[in-house]
Each structure stands twice: as structure tokens, then as C-alpha cells.
Design a protein around this motif. Structure first.
Motif, PDB file in Angstrom:
ATOM      1  N   PHE A  47      20.864  31.010  49.265  1.00 14.66           N
ATOM      2  CA  PHE A  47      21.356  30.437  48.005  1.00 14.66           C
ATOM      3  C   PHE A  47      22.058  31.505  47.184  1.00 14.66           C
ATOM      4  O   PHE A  47      21.890  32.715  47.410  1.00 14.66           O
ATOM      5  CB  PHE A  47      20.217  29.807  47.204  1.00 14.66           C
ATOM      6  N   ILE A  48      22.851  31.040  46.226  1.00 14.60           N
ATOM      7  CA  ILE A  48      23.604  31.919  45.331  1.00 14.60           C
ATOM      8  C   ILE A  48      23.341  31.480  43.901  1.00 14.60           C
ATOM      9  O   ILE A  48      23.355  30.276  43.600  1.00 14.60           O
ATOM     10  CB  ILE A  48      25.122  31.833  45.603  1.00 14.60           C
ATOM     11  N   ILE A  49      23.096  32.434  43.023  1.00 10.19           N
ATOM     12  CA  ILE A  49      22.991  32.168  41.591  1.00 10.19           C
ATOM     13  C   ILE A  49      24.263  32.680  40.937  1.00 10.19           C
ATOM     14  O   ILE A  49      24.596  33.860  41.063  1.00 10.19           O
ATOM     15  CB  ILE A  49      21.767  32.859  40.967  1.00 10.19           C
ATOM     16  N   LEU A  50      24.970  31.795  40.256  1.00 12.64           N
ATOM     17  CA  LEU A  50      26.209  32.165  39.573  1.00 12.64           C
ATOM     18  C   LEU A  50      25.933  32.357  38.092  1.00 12.64           C
ATOM     19  O   LEU A  50      25.436  31.442  37.434  1.00 12.64           O
ATOM     20  CB  LEU A  50      27.270  31.082  39.787  1.00 12.64           C
ATOM     21  N   GLU A  51      26.251  33.525  37.580  1.00 12.60           N
ATOM     22  CA  GLU A  51      25.984  33.836  36.174  1.00 12.60           C
ATOM     23  C   GLU A  51      27.251  34.402  35.528  1.00 12.60           C
ATOM     24  O   GLU A  51      27.797  35.401  35.980  1.00 12.60           O
ATOM     25  CB  GLU A  51      24.840  34.850  36.075  1.00 12.60           C
ATOM     26  N   LYS A  52      27.711  33.741  34.473  1.00  8.07           N
ATOM     27  CA  LYS A  52      28.984  34.148  33.856  1.00  8.07           C
ATOM     28  C   LYS A  52      28.868  35.437  33.044  1.00  8.07           C
ATOM     29  O   LYS A  52      29.870  36.109  32.802  1.00  8.07           O
ATOM     30  CB  LYS A  52      29.527  33.027  32.975  1.00  8.07           C
ATOM     31  N   SER A  53      27.656  35.805  32.613  1.00  2.64           N
ATOM     32  CA  SER A  53      27.495  37.033  31.841  1.00  2.64           C
ATOM     33  C   SER A  53      27.193  38.204  32.777  1.00  2.64           C
ATOM     34  O   SER A  53      27.172  38.047  33.992  1.00  2.64           O
ATOM     35  CB  SER A  53      26.377  36.878  30.805  1.00  2.64           C
ATOM     36  N   GLY A  54      26.932  39.351  32.187  1.00  6.10           N
ATOM     37  CA  GLY A  54      26.692  40.546  32.986  1.00  6.10           C
ATOM     38  C   GLY A  54      25.238  40.813  33.287  1.00  6.10           C
ATOM     39  O   GLY A  54      24.899  41.877  33.830  1.00  6.10           O
ATOM     40  N   ASN A 117      29.025  38.036  36.105  1.00 10.97           N
ATOM     41  CA  ASN A 117      30.420  37.963  35.648  1.00 10.97           C
ATOM     42  C   ASN A 117      31.217  36.946  36.468  1.00 10.97           C
ATOM     43  O   ASN A 117      32.398  37.144  36.748  1.00 10.97           O
ATOM     44  CB  ASN A 117      31.090  39.337  35.723  1.00 10.97           C
ATOM     45  N   THR A 118      30.545  35.865  36.835  1.00 13.36           N
ATOM     46  CA  THR A 118      31.164  34.826  37.652  1.00 13.36           C
ATOM     47  C   THR A 118      30.998  33.478  36.956  1.00 13.36           C
ATOM     48  O   THR A 118      29.888  32.939  36.889  1.00 13.36           O
ATOM     49  CB  THR A 118      30.526  34.784  39.058  1.00 13.36           C
ATOM     50  N   ALA A 119      32.092  32.958  36.418  1.00 14.42           N
ATOM     51  CA  ALA A 119      32.052  31.715  35.652  1.00 14.42           C
ATOM     52  C   ALA A 119      32.482  30.534  36.516  1.00 14.42           C
ATOM     53  O   ALA A 119      33.478  30.607  37.246  1.00 14.42           O
ATOM     54  CB  ALA A 119      32.976  31.820  34.435  1.00 14.42           C
ATOM     55  N   VAL A 120      31.720  29.460  36.437  1.00 10.81           N
ATOM     56  CA  VAL A 120      32.063  28.255  37.188  1.00 10.81           C
ATOM     57  C   VAL A 120      33.144  27.488  36.434  1.00 10.81           C
ATOM     58  O   VAL A 120      32.957  27.106  35.276  1.00 10.81           O
ATOM     59  CB  VAL A 120      30.822  27.370  37.401  1.00 10.81           C
ATOM     60  N   GLU A 121      34.257  27.271  37.091  1.00  7.16           N
ATOM     61  CA  GLU A 121      35.353  26.513  36.496  1.00  7.16           C
ATOM     62  C   GLU A 121      35.209  25.025  36.783  1.00  7.16           C
ATOM     63  O   GLU A 121      35.407  24.180  35.914  1.00  7.16           O
ATOM     64  CB  GLU A 121      36.700  27.017  37.043  1.00  7.16           C
ATOM     65  N   SER A 122      34.877  24.699  38.051  1.00  6.46           N
ATOM     66  CA  SER A 122      34.764  23.295  38.442  1.00  6.46           C
ATOM     67  C   SER A 122      33.850  23.161  39.650  1.00  6.46           C
ATOM     68  O   SER A 122      33.602  24.140  40.374  1.00  6.46           O
ATOM     69  CB  SER A 122      36.147  22.709  38.770  1.00  6.46           C
ATOM     70  N   ALA A 123      33.370  21.942  39.859  1.00  5.35           N
ATOM     71  CA  ALA A 123      32.571  21.632  41.049  1.00  5.35           C
ATOM     72  C   ALA A 123      32.944  20.218  41.478  1.00  5.35           C
ATOM     73  O   ALA A 123      32.948  19.289  40.655  1.00  5.35           O
ATOM     74  CB  ALA A 123      31.079  21.729  40.753  1.00  5.35           C
ATOM     75  N   LYS A 124      33.281  20.064  42.745  1.00  5.00           N
ATOM     76  CA  LYS A 124      33.740  18.770  43.245  1.00  5.00           C
ATOM     77  C   LYS A 124      32.979  18.400  44.514  1.00  5.00           C
ATOM     78  O   LYS A 124      32.862  19.201  45.443  1.00  5.00           O
ATOM     79  CB  LYS A 124      35.247  18.818  43.523  1.00  5.00           C
ATOM     80  N   TRP A 125      32.478  17.162  44.547  1.00  8.02           N
ATOM     81  CA  TRP A 125      31.766  16.669  45.715  1.00  8.02           C
ATOM     82  C   TRP A 125      32.755  16.152  46.747  1.00  8.02           C
ATOM     83  O   TRP A 125      33.661  15.387  46.425  1.00  8.02           O
ATOM     84  CB  TRP A 125      30.799  15.565  45.327  1.00  8.02           C
ATOM     85  N   GLN A 139      34.926  37.336  36.183  1.00  5.88           N
ATOM     86  CA  GLN A 139      35.211  37.865  34.854  1.00  5.88           C
ATOM     87  C   GLN A 139      35.276  39.385  34.825  1.00  5.88           C
ATOM     88  O   GLN A 139      35.982  39.976  34.026  1.00  5.88           O
ATOM     89  CB  GLN A 139      34.129  37.393  33.871  1.00  5.88           C
ATOM     90  N   GLY A 140      34.526  40.044  35.679  1.00 10.72           N
ATOM     91  CA  GLY A 140      34.513  41.496  35.684  1.00 10.72           C
ATOM     92  C   GLY A 140      35.838  42.070  36.168  1.00 10.72           C
ATOM     93  O   GLY A 140      36.395  41.616  37.173  1.00 10.72           O
TER      94      GLY A 140
END
Length: 571
Positions: A47-54, A117-125, A139-140
Motif C-alpha cells: 500500500f501507499i500513503i499519499l500525504e500532501k504536506s512534508g 509532498n504528494t497531492a492528490v489531484e484526481s481519482a477515477k474508477w 509538491q517538493g
């Protein structure tokens, strides 16, 4: 890389950088809990956890303003499976909470799964592949050099972004015209020196009530712009001495009992926020009024301005011992007039302009939009914005119609006005992980599975919840709050019952609640129901029973000792 380890147990590496079994959006309390359950309950590390902050921590990383702390007792504001015996205060501060979360992340080695530093822009099924395609932007600056945007394919998508995520700016003309310093409470600039500054703070909710006493000691002048007064009750915070912390550490049953007592006490508050005529509500109203009069003696002018005229619980109740005394300071002024506009130099209130060096926006978050600004598209091309055009709703606050293999934590109608939200989050994590297990098993066996809630069931459930909420203090027309949609008044954020009720509701997955498709659909449907269970933390044994049990054990011990002594003498 993984050798002979089964696919779900192999962490995502370089070669499969854009593929995962599960994608979790957000590395706060909810995201961390979901990840830990993936490891412990499903033996899944793919699994991957995406977190837009640092960094991780969610709201406890974002909110680092002066005086930031929790309004739930420290021993109740933690995971049940990772209780902290070393809290230094009865109510934890932001830095201590963040330190606790970082310690939990280190213990479970969560950092290896997080992409900061990874922001989710969109998610499509993708209906054909039965998978989610999540597009992110990096973002970084340095990380973006490897690739500024990419798409991750996953079997399951989890939203753990929470409700207190995107700062809400006030709808006041001229906000962008101010030439001084302006900052939102959730984006506090600690490099700015407050000393000697003339400051205005817009907002007087729970956040403002924590900031105000701290900065009032530093600034030359502080104007508090209040739109609506709040119910305030005593906090009674205190340090936890070392000897107590040692007891909690070496006698964990004492810590568990304290946590149970705290949970019981806070569960009792449910009656206050749900039924204004209840004895609990009346008690709290009297307590709040007495608190106001005691801390501001002989000031009927302030009593009139600071006394709410709506049901207690309609807005978040403030727990503070140092908020009211601020209004006795010579450098503090309470302003209850309507703000006309913000100018280059300051604020115009009912025609009168006053200049400021700094304007603090304690105006909360964009709560009713939940996953804003992420663009979500589900089955058959349905967008989340169209699904929620009349306000957010979900089955049990966890799954959303037309969004297959999707779960969310701290979603619609799961916020609390009386107890620790972590109690709700743990329940949701276990429920979502039960859904994930079936999807992972299907793929492991070479099949496929798509799980989405039945729209009729979603509507029935939400009609029931809304019917209950319409009778609650949350629905009082005499106040506005972040709990409801401003235009319609629909309460989209709060849960209508107790925590224990919610835990029991989610202690099973009823597969009849869901529309299943894919090669493994019939196999899952035949189960009818999967039992999850729940963590029972409320008190089950009274102190009287505990005391009698202790006396009985002591008596048995004394008896055994006497018999042993008698035998020695006979020898």
C-alpha cells in the motif's frame, strides 16, 4: 524483491512505483490507523500513503498556532492499541500529540509507505479493470524533478483526509487588499514577531479561544471580532506528575480504567448536545453561566455579549479556563458589530475603520465539502460532486454510492460533539479493512471484486440519521456551525447517536448492504455477514464490584498465608 512472499505482503518498490493494492490519501490519525490495520489484520504491505504536506500528523501538523491543544483528555485521545502512559498533561498540547503520532509511525514502520509532498489531484474508477487510477502532483521541488505528476493504479482507495483539512477564508470583501500581515490559524507563521503589534482576530470559536489568551500577552492591542458567542465550560487542566505516569506505565489496568471512566463521562455528554431539555444540558448551561459570571465578576455588559442565545451543543462547546479573563485586559477589545470590509490598512466595522498590523483568520475549514479539492469520478462516470449535490452522505459514513472499492474515515455524519473522534476512526478502519480483505483475496486468487453500497440502502440510512438530527441541538436555527450546509441547513457532519452505538453498528459487515460484481461476487455474497467485533472500552465493572473483588482476593491471600504459616509451625 519479495522473493516467494505472496503479492499483498510485498511493499511497493521502484519497479511497481505506480501500482498498489491500496492507496490511502492522508497521513493523519485516520490514515495511520488504516495502514496499521492493513498490516495487523490483513497482513498487507502493498500500500501507499499519499500525504500532501512534508510530514505526518494531519491536523496536528497543520495546526501549530499559539495555545493549540486538544479538548479531549489525553488518555482518551489515543489509539486503544497504542495507549500512551507518559502524557504530561490531562489535556494534550499539539506538539505532544504530534510527537505521540510520530512515535506510533516509527513503531509500525509507516514512514516507508508514505510519499510526502504528494497531492492528490484526481481519482477515477475504471469500470473495465475494476481499479482506481489516482493522479498526483509532486509538491517538493527536488522530488518533482523525477516527475511532477503521475498516476497510481490500485485495487482499493481510502480517503483519510478528514473534515478539518482545507482552511476556509471568510466571505468578506477586501481580504486580498490588506497590506499588513494576514494568516489563517491553520497556516501559522511563527517567523512573524507579534510583540508590540496591533492585531485583529476574526472568529471566536474553539481555535480562537486557544489563540487569544496566548497572543494577548504579547501584542500591544487585540480586537476580537465575534459573530456569535459560544458556550464555554471549565477545562480544569493540570500537569500529570511523574508518579502517576509511572502507575499508568507499570499498572496498565489502572490506565485502562481511567480511559474507561473518561469514555463513560464523555458518552454522558451525548444527552446534552442532542436534547436541550435533558438534565445534562441544563447542568452544562448553568455551569457555563456560572463560569462566565465567576471569571468576569460585575460585568453585565460583557455577560450580555458573551452569553449564547441558542441551545448548548448547536455549535462546538469551548472548554477553557483562560478565555473569559482575557476580556478584563486593558489591551483587549471585544467587537460584535458586523464587518463591512477589509481595506489595505485594516477592518471596517459598521462604518468605522481601524488599522492593524496583523489580521488572524480563525475561520475554520471547508468542512461540508469533505474531499475538496480532489476530483473524484466513480462508476459509470459519476462524479462525487454530482452524487453529493445536496450535501455529503455515505453508508455508515464510510462507503459512497457509485464509488466501488472505496472507503472513507471521518466522513459524512461521523463527527462527534461529545467524545473522542479516535474511537470512531478505529471502528471505521476495521470496517474498511474487512472490505479490503475481500478485494485482496479476490485478486490473490486471480479473480476480481467490486464492492459498492446499494443506493437504496444509503438513502434509507441517511433518511433515518437526518430524522434524528432534525430533533437535535445541532439543528437549532438560532446558530450557524460547520456541522451543516449553510444553504439548506442539512447536518452533514455529525453523528446522531453515541460512540458505542456506532461501534455496534459497524461491528459486522452485512453484504446485503452492497452491490457486488466481479468473478468473486457470488462467493462473498454467500457469506451474508462478516463479524468484525469491536473494542469494548466503556466500563463493564463498577468500582464497588472491583472493591469487593479486591477484598475477596486479599482475604484468600491472607487465608493462604495463614495456612502456610501454620504448616511451618507444625513442622
Amino acid at each position: 524483491m519479495g522473493g516467494d512472499v505472496p503479492w499483498p505482503q510485498v511493499p511497493v518498490g521502484n519497479k511497481d512505483h505506480t501500482e498498489a493494492a491500496v492507496v490511502i490519501i492522508g497521513a493523519g490519525i485516520s490514515g495511520m490507523c488504516t495502514a496499521i490495520d492493513l498490516i495487523k489484520r490483513n497482513n498487507c504491505r502493498n500500500f501507499i500513503i499519499l500525504e500532501k504536506s512534508g510530514g505526518l500528523g494531519g491536523t496536528w501538523r497543520d495546526n501549530k498556532y499559539p495555545g493549540c491543544c486538544c479538548d479531549v483528555w489525553s488518555h482518551l485521545y489515543s489509539y486503544s492499541f497504542e495507549q500512551n502512559p507518559d502524557w504530561t498533561r490531562e489535556y494534550p498540547g499539539q506538539e505532544e500529540i504530534l510527537q505521540y503520532l510520530m512515535g506510533v509511525a516509527q513503531k509500525y514502520e509507516l514512514y516507508r509507505y508514505v510519499r510526502f509532498n504528494t497531492a492528490v489531484e484526481s481519482a477515477k474508477w475504471d469500470d473495465a479493470e475494476k481499479k482506481w487510477k489516482t493522479t498526483v502532483s509532486v509538491q517538493g521541488v527536488k522530488d518533482a524533478e523525477f516527475g511532477s505528476t503521475y498516476t497510481i493504479t490500485s485495487d482499493f482507495l481510502v480517503s483519510a483526509v478528514g473534515q478539518l483539512n482545507v482552511p476556509r477564508l471568510p466571505d468578506i470583501p477586501g481580504v486580498d487588499d490588506f497590506r499588513g500581515k494576514i494568516m489563517h490559524s491553520a497556516r501559522w507563521d511563527w517567523s512573524y514577531d507579534l510583540r508590540g503589534k496591533k492585531v485583529a482576530i476574526i472568529g471566536n470559536g474553539a481555535t480562537a479561544a486557544q489563540i487569544i489568551p496566548e497572543i494577548a500577552k504579547e501584542v500591544s492591542h487585540l480586537t476580537i471580532h465575534q459573530r456569535t458567542p459560544n458556550w464555554v465550560i471549565p477545562r480544569l487542566d493540570s500537569p500529570i506528575p511523574q508518579w502517576k505516569r509511572s502507575v499508568y506505565k507499570y499498572l496498565p489496568f489502572v490506565r485502562w480504567r481511567k480511559r474507561a471512566d473518561m469514555m463513560d463521562f464523555r458518552e454522558g455528554f451525548h444527552a446534552a448536545v442532542f436534547d436541550n431539555a435533558s438534565a445534562t444540558a441544563q447542568f452544562l448551561e448553568v455551569q457555563s453561566k456560572d463560569h462566565l459570571h465567576a471569571q468576569l465578576p460585575d460585568r453585565p455588559d460583557l455577560w450580555e455579549k458573551l452569553q449564547p442565545k441558542y441551545s448548548i451543543g448547536c455549535k462546538r462547546v469551548i472548554i477553557s479556563d483562560d478565555y473569559f479573563p482575557v476580556f478584563l485586559r486593558d489591551n483587549v477589545r471585544l467587537e460584535t458589530g458586523k464587518i463591512d470590509k477589509i481595506t489595505a490598512n485594516g477592518i471596517v466595522t459598521e462604518g468605522q475603520e481601524e488599522d492593524y498590523d496583523l489580521i488572524v483568520l480563525a475561520t475554520g475549514f471547508r468542512t461540508v465539502e469533505f474531499m475538496h479539492p480532489i476530483d473524484i469520478t466513480g462508476s459509470a462516470g459519476r462524479t462525487l460532486s454530482s452524487i453529493w449535490k445536496e450535501g455529503g452522505q455515505a453508508l455508515y459514513g464510510v462507503t459512497v454510492e457509485s464509488l466501488p472499492n472505496f472507503g472513507m474515515l471521518y466522513g459524512p455524519n461521523t463527527n462527534l460533539g461529545h467524545n473522542s473522534i479516535i474511537l470512531m476512526i478505529e471502528t471505521q478502519s476495521k470496517y474498511i479493512n474487512t472490505l479490503i480483505k475481500e478485494v485482496i483475496d479476490a485478486r490473490r486468487n486471480g479473480g476480481s471484486l467490486a464492492i459498492q453500497p446499494n443506493p437504496t440502502k444509503v438513502q434509507q440510512y441517511n433518511d433515518e440519521i437526518q430524522s434524528e438530527l432534525e430533533k437535535s441541538s445541532f439543528a437549532d436555527p438560532n446558530c450557524n456551525s460547520w456541522y451543516k450546509v449553510k444553504e439548506s441547513g442539512k447536518i452533514t457532519n455529525n453523528w446522531s447517536r453515541t460512540v458505542v452505538d456506532y461501534q455496534k453498528l459497524l461491528s459486522n459487515v452485512d453484504w446485503l448492504d452492497y452491490d457486488l460484481s466481479g468473478t468473486s461476487a457470488d462467493k462473498v455474497a454467500k457469506q451474508k455477514r462478516t463479524h468484525i467485533g469491536r473494542v469494548v472500552e466503556e466500563s463493564r465493572v463498577s468500582y464497588q464490584t472491583m472493591g469487593l473483588t479486591a477484598l475477596s482476593l486479599a482475604a484468600v491471600g491472607v487465608g493462604v498465608a495463614l495456612r502456610h504459616t501454620g504448616r511451618l509451625r507444625l513442622r
